[in-house]
Scaffold this active site. Structure first.
Site, PDB file in Angstrom:
ATOM      1  N   ASP A  16       0.826  -1.208   0.000  1.00  0.00           N
ATOM      2  CA  ASP A  16       0.000   0.000   0.000  1.00  0.00           C
ATOM      3  C   ASP A  16       0.861   1.259   0.000  1.00  0.00           C
ATOM      4  OD1 ASP A  16      -2.159   1.722   0.206  1.00  0.00           O
ATOM      5  OD2 ASP A  16      -2.441   1.423   2.340  1.00  0.00           O
ATOM      6  N   CYS A 244       3.538  10.310   0.823  1.00  0.00           N
ATOM      7  CA  CYS A 244       4.426  11.317   0.256  1.00  0.00           C
ATOM      8  C   CYS A 244       3.687  12.629   0.025  1.00  0.00           C
ATOM      9  CB  CYS A 244       4.996  10.831  -1.068  1.00  0.00           C
ATOM     10  SG  CYS A 244       6.017  12.074  -1.866  1.00  0.00           S
TER      11      CYS A 244
HETATM   12 MG    MG Z   1      -3.677   2.761   3.028  1.00  0.00          MG
END
Ligand code: MG
Length: 305
Positions: A16, A244
């Site tokens: 993920d 990010c």
């Molecule tokens: Mg997630």
């Protein structure tokens, strides 16, 4: 209110997290990441996804990664969960001997249409043969359910709808249901009632996991509310991978280190070495060329690798 004595941290960073990072990470670095996370004591590390490379080019090396990992950690690689979006993905997982797969469903019509190109109901027709074949082959199956606490197109998602869709995924044969706050908008007051609604629908809390995102800074508060409701499995991403701030797809995964810091303070056992995870995230941050968004990593990292 009694909190659980022990919690399972389900590490999602390599899958993920990296699927939401802007840049591609070399396969050797991914393999080292997974091995280091296992060595740190994380009991479950989701390794990669067999989604089509057109949609997630960051994980196009899934088969190569598992092959490389097998050389490093042997047969243990087969127990690392991998995401399979459909039957074709399951075929690839079976070819590589995977024993634990995950599917990814939507709690809302809008996200089902956008992410799966299917209606809310049609997604079950897609998952049904995948889950059945996986179970027939003796695999463990986890189901993710996204947009459980809010949806960017629909706003708040009715609890009854989340429970109804979640029940159907469990009834297909998934052993665990991970309830995702995909856009991180959920707040403390939503957590207990959602767990209670699942329990009222006959789903024991032991089959639920929570997947919080820290986009709005609510992930740890929501985690605490879930602990109070009896949840004992929490998804987290080493170093907050996938969060990010410069990527358009920023999702704000709860950092594993932030979760571990709170659990340690509460005296809740995880079996995970926090310092080893911090060291791993500091090491990976140098490969990504940017610092970890995790507050705990920033506080604890000393540059050691
Ligand atoms: Mg997630």
């Amino acid at each position: 209110m009694t909190l659980p004595a022990r919690v399972t941290v389900y590490e999602v960073g390599p899958r993920d997290g990296l699927q939401n990072e802007a840049g591609a990470v070399p396969t050797e670095v991914k393999a080292e990441l997974v091995e280091r996370l296992l060595d740190a004591g994380l009991p479950v590390v989701e390794a990669t996804s067999f989604v089509h490379p057109r949609w997630v080019p960051q994980l196009a090396d899934a088969a190569d990664l598992l092959t490389m990992l097998a050389e490093r950690i042997g047969d243990r690689v087969r127990d690392l969960p991998v995401l399979v979006p459909n039957d074709r993905g399951l075929d690839r997982a079976l070819e590589l001997g995977c024993r634990h797969v995950a599917i990814f469903g939507s709690a809302t019509e809008s996200f089902a249409q956008r992410n799966l190109n299917r209606s809310l109901d049609e997604q079950f027709a897609m998952f049904e043969p995948t889950v059945r074949r996986a179970r027939d082959a003796g695999l463990r199956v986890r189901a993710y359910l996204s947009m459980c606490f809010g949806d960017p197109w629909e706003g708040e998602v009715p609890v009854e709808q989340v429970v109804a869709v979640g029940r159907r995924l469990l009834d297909l044969g998934a052993e665990q249901l991970s309830l995702g706050d995909t856009i991180g908008v959920g707040t403390v007051g939503q957590v207990g009632p959602l767990v209670a609604a699942f329990e009222a629908a006959g789903v024991p809390v032991e089959r639920l996991a929570m997947h919080f995102h820290d986009t709005y800074g609510q992930a740890l508060a929501n985690t605490y509310a879930a602990l109070q409701a009896g949840v004992t499995t929490f998804d987290a991403s080493a170093g907050g991978l996938g969060g990010c701030p410069y990527a358009r797809s920023a999702t704000g995964n709860l950092a594993t280190e932030d979760l571990l810091w709170m659990l340690r303070g509460l005296g809740i056992e995880t079996g995970v070495d926090l310092d080893a995870v911090v060291g791993t995230s500091a090491w990976l941050a140098r490969h990504l060329g940017r610092p970890s968004p995790s507050a705990v990593v920033r506080a604890l990292a000393t540059g050691a690798s």
